[in-house]
Design an enzyme around this catalytic site. Structure first.
Site, PDB file in Angstrom:
ATOM      1  N   ARG A  29       0.818  -1.221   0.000  1.00 15.08           N
ATOM      2  CA  ARG A  29       0.000   0.000   0.000  1.00 15.08           C
ATOM      3  C   ARG A  29       0.848   1.266   0.000  1.00 15.08           C
ATOM      4  O   ARG A  29       0.409   2.317  -0.448  1.00 15.08           O
ATOM      5  CB  ARG A  29      -0.978  -0.024   1.179  1.00 15.08           C
ATOM      6  N   GLU A  52       5.222 -11.743  14.819  1.00 15.52           N
ATOM      7  CA  GLU A  52       4.762 -12.406  16.046  1.00 15.52           C
ATOM      8  C   GLU A  52       5.324 -13.831  16.114  1.00 15.52           C
ATOM      9  O   GLU A  52       5.831 -14.270  17.134  1.00 15.52           O
ATOM     10  CB  GLU A  52       3.234 -12.416  16.047  1.00 15.52           C
TER      11      GLU A  52
HETATM   12  P1  AMP Z   1       4.234  -3.285  11.464  1.00 14.99           P
HETATM   13  O1  AMP Z   1       5.475  -3.868  10.850  1.00 14.99           O
HETATM   14  O2  AMP Z   1       3.731  -4.071  12.633  1.00 14.99           O
HETATM   15  O3  AMP Z   1       4.396  -1.804  11.778  1.00 14.99           O
HETATM   16  O4  AMP Z   1       3.081  -3.425  10.386  1.00 14.99           O
HETATM   17  C1  AMP Z   1       2.972  -2.509   9.364  1.00 14.99           C
HETATM   18  C2  AMP Z   1       2.487  -3.138   8.066  1.00 14.99           C
HETATM   19  O5  AMP Z   1       1.399  -4.041   8.292  1.00 14.99           O
HETATM   20  C3  AMP Z   1       1.977  -2.055   7.140  1.00 14.99           C
HETATM   21  O6  AMP Z   1       2.448  -2.330   5.831  1.00 14.99           O
HETATM   22  C4  AMP Z   1       0.469  -2.125   7.248  1.00 14.99           C
HETATM   23  O7  AMP Z   1      -0.103  -1.986   5.968  1.00 14.99           O
HETATM   24  C5  AMP Z   1       0.155  -3.489   7.845  1.00 14.99           C
HETATM   25  N1  AMP Z   1      -0.723  -3.415   9.041  1.00 14.99           N
HETATM   26  C6  AMP Z   1      -0.395  -3.743  10.322  1.00 14.99           C
HETATM   27  N2  AMP Z   1      -1.414  -3.587  11.171  1.00 14.99           N
HETATM   28  C7  AMP Z   1      -2.438  -3.126  10.430  1.00 14.99           C
HETATM   29  C8  AMP Z   1      -3.796  -2.739  10.725  1.00 14.99           C
HETATM   30  N3  AMP Z   1      -4.306  -2.791  11.966  1.00 14.99           N
HETATM   31  N4  AMP Z   1      -4.559  -2.296   9.703  1.00 14.99           N
HETATM   32  C9  AMP Z   1      -4.068  -2.224   8.445  1.00 14.99           C
HETATM   33  N5  AMP Z   1      -2.818  -2.573   8.098  1.00 14.99           N
HETATM   34  C10 AMP Z   1      -1.995  -3.022   9.059  1.00 14.99           C
END
Ligand code: AMP
Length: 185
Positions: A67, A104
């Site tokens: 995205r 995770e």
């Molecule tokens: P992180 O590495 O945990 O910061 O996760 C970020 C990535 O996961 C991004 O590319 C987001 O598009 C996706 N992502 C994680 N959590 C969500 C959420 N609650 N809603 C939408 N996309 C998420």
């Protein structure tokens, strides 16, 4: 530093849909397809990002798979700079550099082409390329930390990491060395 007024913020926020328990129970998934489908909200957002970054003298915008590609490519075109995709492992055809990050359960990996920001991450005049990193959302920050490391590892400079949304309670921004800006939280 250009930030958004409360009314415009609310308009963009209202265009994003929250889907409970997707892709698994307990996750509140922020669905930005409704923002993309709302021409007024999408333009308000892109106008804001263009205004904020127009005087950052960027050389590239780097967007995170998948995205981040949408917002990043539109912004790069508006600013008249190159766009670089930060991809999930195994998708890029040329020589890559990669960075692992923890999930995770287990780990994942992001990659860029070794010359994506110029030879040794530098512009023809020898200075380090100035890169804005962008994604739709920061949660734990794992993906963004790995992506910002990649930019620095090839010799470029991550001048800021920008997110449309931040799940601030997860403190994801803490691991990112560069300044962090989130449009909505
Ligand atoms: P992180 O590495 O945990 O910061 O996760 C970020 C990535 O996961 C991004 O590319 C987001 O598009 C996706 N992502 C994680 N959590 C969500 C959420 N609650 N809603 C939408 N996309 C998420």
């Amino acid at each position: 530093m250009k930030t958004l007024d409360a009314e415009t913020k609310q308009q963009i926020l209202d265009s994003i849909r929250t889907i409970p328990d997707f892709p698994k129970p307990g996750i509140q998934f922020k669905d930005i397809t409704t923002l993309l489908g709302d021409s007024k909200a999408f333009r308000l957002l892109m106008d804001h990002l263009e205004a904020r970054y127009s005087d950052y003298t960027l050389d590239y915008v780097a967007g995170i798979d998948a995205r981040g590609f949408i917002f990043g490519a539109v912004l790069a075109d508006r600013l008249g700079v190159g766009f670089v995709p930060v991809r999930k492992k195994g998708k890029l055809p040329y020589t890559t550099v990669s960075e692992k990050y923890s999930l995770e359960y287990g780990f994942d990996e992001v990659e860029i082409h070794i010359d994506a920001f110029g030879h040794n991450g530098c512009q023809p005049d020898g200075r380090s390329s100035r890169v804005l990193l962008i994604d739709d959302l920061i949660a734990t920050g794992g993906t963004a930390v790995a992506a910002s490391r990649l930019i620095e590892n090839v010799g470029a400079t991550c001048v800021e990491a920008c997110f449309i949304m931040e799940l601030a309670f997860l403190n994801g921004r803490e691991g990112i060395q560069a300044p962090v800006y989130s449009v909505l939280d």
